[in-house]
Design a protein around this motif. Structure first.
Motif, PDB file in Angstrom:
ATOM      1  N   ALA A 184       0.826  -1.209   0.000  1.00 15.20           N
ATOM      2  CA  ALA A 184       0.000   0.000   0.000  1.00 15.20           C
ATOM      3  C   ALA A 184       0.861   1.260   0.000  1.00 15.20           C
ATOM      4  CB  ALA A 184      -0.932  -0.003   1.211  1.00 15.20           C
ATOM      5  N   GLY A 185       1.932   1.257   0.817  1.00 15.81           N
ATOM      6  CA  GLY A 185       2.828   2.417   0.840  1.00 15.81           C
ATOM      7  C   GLY A 185       3.534   2.628  -0.487  1.00 15.81           C
ATOM      8  N   THR A 186       3.986   1.536  -1.092  1.00 14.20           N
ATOM      9  CA  THR A 186       4.644   1.638  -2.398  1.00 14.20           C
ATOM     10  C   THR A 186       3.676   2.162  -3.457  1.00 14.20           C
ATOM     11  OG1 THR A 186       6.081  -0.212  -1.819  1.00 14.20           O
ATOM     12  CG2 THR A 186       5.930   0.366  -4.144  1.00 14.20           C
ATOM     13  N   SER A 187       2.433   1.682  -3.410  1.00 14.80           N
ATOM     14  CA  SER A 187       1.426   2.128  -4.374  1.00 14.80           C
ATOM     15  C   SER A 187       1.140   3.613  -4.221  1.00 14.80           C
ATOM     16  CB  SER A 187       0.130   1.320  -4.186  1.00 14.80           C
ATOM     17  OG  SER A 187       0.378  -0.064  -4.308  1.00 14.80           O
ATOM     18  N   TYR A 188       1.024   4.062  -2.979  1.00 17.96           N
ATOM     19  CA  TYR A 188       0.760   5.482  -2.735  1.00 17.96           C
ATOM     20  C   TYR A 188       1.922   6.347  -3.224  1.00 17.96           C
ATOM     21  CZ  TYR A 188      -0.234   9.826  -0.262  1.00 17.96           C
ATOM     22  OH  TYR A 188      -0.470  11.144   0.034  1.00 17.96           O
ATOM     23  N   GLY A 189       3.152   5.912  -2.915  1.00 21.40           N
ATOM     24  CA  GLY A 189       4.315   6.671  -3.365  1.00 21.40           C
ATOM     25  C   GLY A 189       4.442   6.710  -4.874  1.00 21.40           C
ATOM     26  N   PHE A 190       4.153   5.580  -5.531  1.00 19.92           N
ATOM     27  CA  PHE A 190       4.245   5.545  -6.987  1.00 19.92           C
ATOM     28  C   PHE A 190       3.180   6.427  -7.616  1.00 19.92           C
ATOM     29  CE2 PHE A 190       3.569   3.435 -11.157  1.00 19.92           C
ATOM     30  CZ  PHE A 190       4.845   3.591 -11.664  1.00 19.92           C
ATOM     31  N   ARG A 191       1.972   6.450  -7.029  1.00 19.71           N
ATOM     32  CA  ARG A 191       0.926   7.329  -7.551  1.00 19.71           C
ATOM     33  C   ARG A 191       1.332   8.799  -7.422  1.00 19.71           C
ATOM     34  NH1 ARG A 191      -4.827   7.147  -4.690  1.00 19.71           N
ATOM     35  NH2 ARG A 191      -3.614   8.220  -3.084  1.00 19.71           N
ATOM     36  N   GLU A 192       1.912   9.180  -6.285  1.00 18.12           N
ATOM     37  CA  GLU A 192       2.350  10.560  -6.113  1.00 18.12           C
ATOM     38  C   GLU A 192       3.467  10.905  -7.092  1.00 18.12           C
ATOM     39  OE1 GLU A 192       0.968  12.912  -4.111  1.00 18.12           O
ATOM     40  OE2 GLU A 192      -0.565  11.342  -3.911  1.00 18.12           O
ATOM     41  N   PHE A 193       4.347   9.935  -7.365  1.00 13.72           N
ATOM     42  CA  PHE A 193       5.422  10.159  -8.338  1.00 13.72           C
ATOM     43  C   PHE A 193       4.841  10.409  -9.728  1.00 13.72           C
ATOM     44  CE2 PHE A 193       8.058   8.123 -11.633  1.00 13.72           C
ATOM     45  CZ  PHE A 193       9.182   8.946 -11.565  1.00 13.72           C
ATOM     46  N   LEU A 194       3.858   9.607 -10.125  1.00 17.72           N
ATOM     47  CA  LEU A 194       3.231   9.801 -11.428  1.00 17.72           C
ATOM     48  C   LEU A 194       2.507  11.140 -11.503  1.00 17.72           C
ATOM     49  CD1 LEU A 194       1.759   6.243 -12.128  1.00 17.72           C
ATOM     50  CD2 LEU A 194       3.817   7.272 -13.112  1.00 17.72           C
ATOM     51  N   SER A 198      -2.920   1.874  -8.542  1.00 18.97           N
ATOM     52  CA  SER A 198      -1.530   2.325  -8.419  1.00 18.97           C
ATOM     53  C   SER A 198      -0.591   1.144  -8.259  1.00 18.97           C
ATOM     54  CB  SER A 198      -1.387   3.273  -7.221  1.00 18.97           C
ATOM     55  OG  SER A 198      -2.262   4.376  -7.339  1.00 18.97           O
ATOM     56  N   PHE A 199      -1.018   0.149  -7.467  1.00 13.50           N
ATOM     57  CA  PHE A 199      -0.214  -1.061  -7.303  1.00 13.50           C
ATOM     58  C   PHE A 199      -0.055  -1.784  -8.635  1.00 13.50           C
ATOM     59  CE2 PHE A 199      -0.090  -5.675  -6.511  1.00 13.50           C
ATOM     60  CZ  PHE A 199       1.090  -5.757  -5.790  1.00 13.50           C
ATOM     61  N   GLY A 200      -1.145  -1.890  -9.394  1.00 11.07           N
ATOM     62  CA  GLY A 200      -1.071  -2.522 -10.706  1.00 11.07           C
ATOM     63  C   GLY A 200      -0.132  -1.798 -11.642  1.00 11.07           C
ATOM     64  N   MET A 201      -0.193  -0.446 -11.650  1.00 10.30           N
ATOM     65  CA  MET A 201       0.706   0.327 -12.516  1.00 10.30           C
ATOM     66  C   MET A 201       2.161   0.148 -12.105  1.00 10.30           C
ATOM     67  SD  MET A 201      -1.378   3.847 -13.353  1.00 10.30           S
ATOM     68  CE  MET A 201      -1.979   4.162 -11.691  1.00 10.30           C
ATOM     69  N   PHE A 202       2.404   0.049 -10.787  1.00  4.03           N
ATOM     70  CA  PHE A 202       3.773  -0.158 -10.312  1.00  4.03           C
ATOM     71  C   PHE A 202       4.313  -1.523 -10.754  1.00  4.03           C
ATOM     72  CE2 PHE A 202       6.640  -1.849  -7.012  1.00  4.03           C
ATOM     73  CZ  PHE A 202       7.675  -0.934  -7.138  1.00  4.03           C
ATOM     74  N   ILE A 203       3.488  -2.560 -10.651  1.00  5.78           N
ATOM     75  CA  ILE A 203       3.916  -3.897 -11.067  1.00  5.78           C
ATOM     76  C   ILE A 203       4.173  -3.926 -12.573  1.00  5.78           C
ATOM     77  CG2 ILE A 203       3.214  -6.303 -11.258  1.00  5.78           C
ATOM     78  CD1 ILE A 203       4.004  -5.452  -8.459  1.00  5.78           C
TER      79      ILE A 203
END
Length: 353
Positions: free
Chosen positions: A64-74, A94-99
């Motif tokens: 969840a933390g990784t997904s949130y951070g990746f969404r903020e980065f995008l 966001s998790f799906g986009m990160f994977i």
């Protein structure tokens, strides 16, 4: 009582009470649900079950933390319109986009990431993990980690090619059938029905047994199998567009079929077609993995996740999880793509705020 158990429940109950006090209902529900699950698991499995629950909860929190951070980065690197869209994306999307991003990096930079070649023998059969082989060796002594990295390029790349070919064939046929109508529409519709009436795996096995298993034949066969699914959706979407007044106005101006498809129908059908592309990719990806597992997909020595499961399946009898790693890679990408597709379907359905 064990200090770990006492501290575990104290931390969970205390965090739940704080979330309830500050009226953070989603956080409270999550924490108290974990508390209840931990209570039941502790009675059944004892301290070991609590450790397992802790690891699972920590993994979910990390995701969840990784997904949130990746969404903020995008959001920070995107334009204004894209930022507005991404802010409404759930953490699952966001998790799906990160994977998907991670798999894309693995596929593109496979020769840089992998320490060895995909067919390079560097040890004995089924050697355990060590400082040279992160995941150990396969049945021929090849590095499993390197083959999994190269498998991202081969398996996912081939699935993208087959999905793209199926999508081009099916979408073009669907839009042509919507514009032309008449006997052409009926012919394409009945052809699609005939192909879809045969189970995809059986159809693929039959055609591959006849025409061989080289990559070109594999892509063409999979594209032919899944193009009718794209045709059905495209025909339905384009059928709602061709009855609009602006289509009639374009016809009265003397515009041709290609102009109607390119300028009028396609721009108004983009959202559902993009979502359908993601769904078709999942179907194609799983079919190719299944064919490779059966020995009729990507052929050795090319690294492929489906064939890697088959080649190392004997290790399961000895309690090793090595064959499950490529299987987990297949499952993770499928789930990630579905997360993103679900979000896109939600947006295109008109339910977005």
């Amino acid at each position: 009582m064990d200090y770990f158990v006492l501290g575990y429940y104290t931390l969970l109950i205390g965090a739940s009470c704080l979330a309830a006090y500050y009226q953070q209902r989603p956080i409270f529900m999550l924490l108290f649900s974990i508390t209840l699950v931990s209570f039941v698991m502790g009675i059944i499995g004892g301290k070991e079950a609590l450790w397992t629950t802790t690891v699972v909860a920590a993994s979910i929190g990390l995701a969840a933390g990784t997904s949130y951070g990746f969404r903020e980065f995008l959001i920070n690197i995107s334009g204004r319109e894209t930022q507005k869209m991404l802010r409404t994306a759930p953490l699952t999307a966001s998790f799906g986009m990160f994977i998907i991003f991670t798999y894309a990096i693995m596929g593109i930079f496979a020769p840089v990431i992998a320490p060895y070649g995909e067919a390079e023998v560097i040890g004995g059969a089924f050697d355990p993990p060590d400082e040279n082989m992160l995941l150990g060796a396969d049945q021929l002594g090849r590095d499993m980690f390197s083959r999994i990295v190269y498998g991202a390029r081969n398996t996912v790349g081939l699935a993208l090619m087959a999905t793209g070919a199926a999508f081009v064939m099916g979408a073009m046929a669907g839009m042509l059938a919507a514009v032309k109508g008449g006997w052409f529409d009926q012919l394409m519709g009945r052809t699609a029905d005939v192909i879809m009436s045969v189970p995809s795996l059986i159809f693929a096995l039959l055609l591959l047994s006849i025409f061989g298993t080289n990559l070109t034949v594999l892509v063409v066969i999979v594209a032919v199998i899944y193009a009718p699914r794209v045709f059905r959706l495209t025909r339905a979407v384009a059928g709602n567009v061709v009855v609009m007044d602006y289509i009639e106005a374009a016809k009265l101006r003397g515009e041709g079929t290609w102009y109607l498809i390119r300028k009028e129908i396609l721009p108004n059908s983009t959202a559902p077609l993009i979502a359908e592309f993601g769904l078709e990719f999942c179907f194609v990806f799983l079919l190719l993995a299944g064919l490779s597992f059966l020995g009729l997909g990507i052929q050795p020595p090319t690294a492929d996740w489906g064939s890697m499961v088959r080649e190392n399946a004997t290790l399961i009898s000895f309690g090793e999880i090595t064959p499950l790693i490529p299987a987990a890679a297949i499952a993770l990408l499928t789930v990630a793509v579905n997360f993103v597709v679900d979000w896109m379907l939600y947006r295109s359905s008109g339910l977005k705020t």
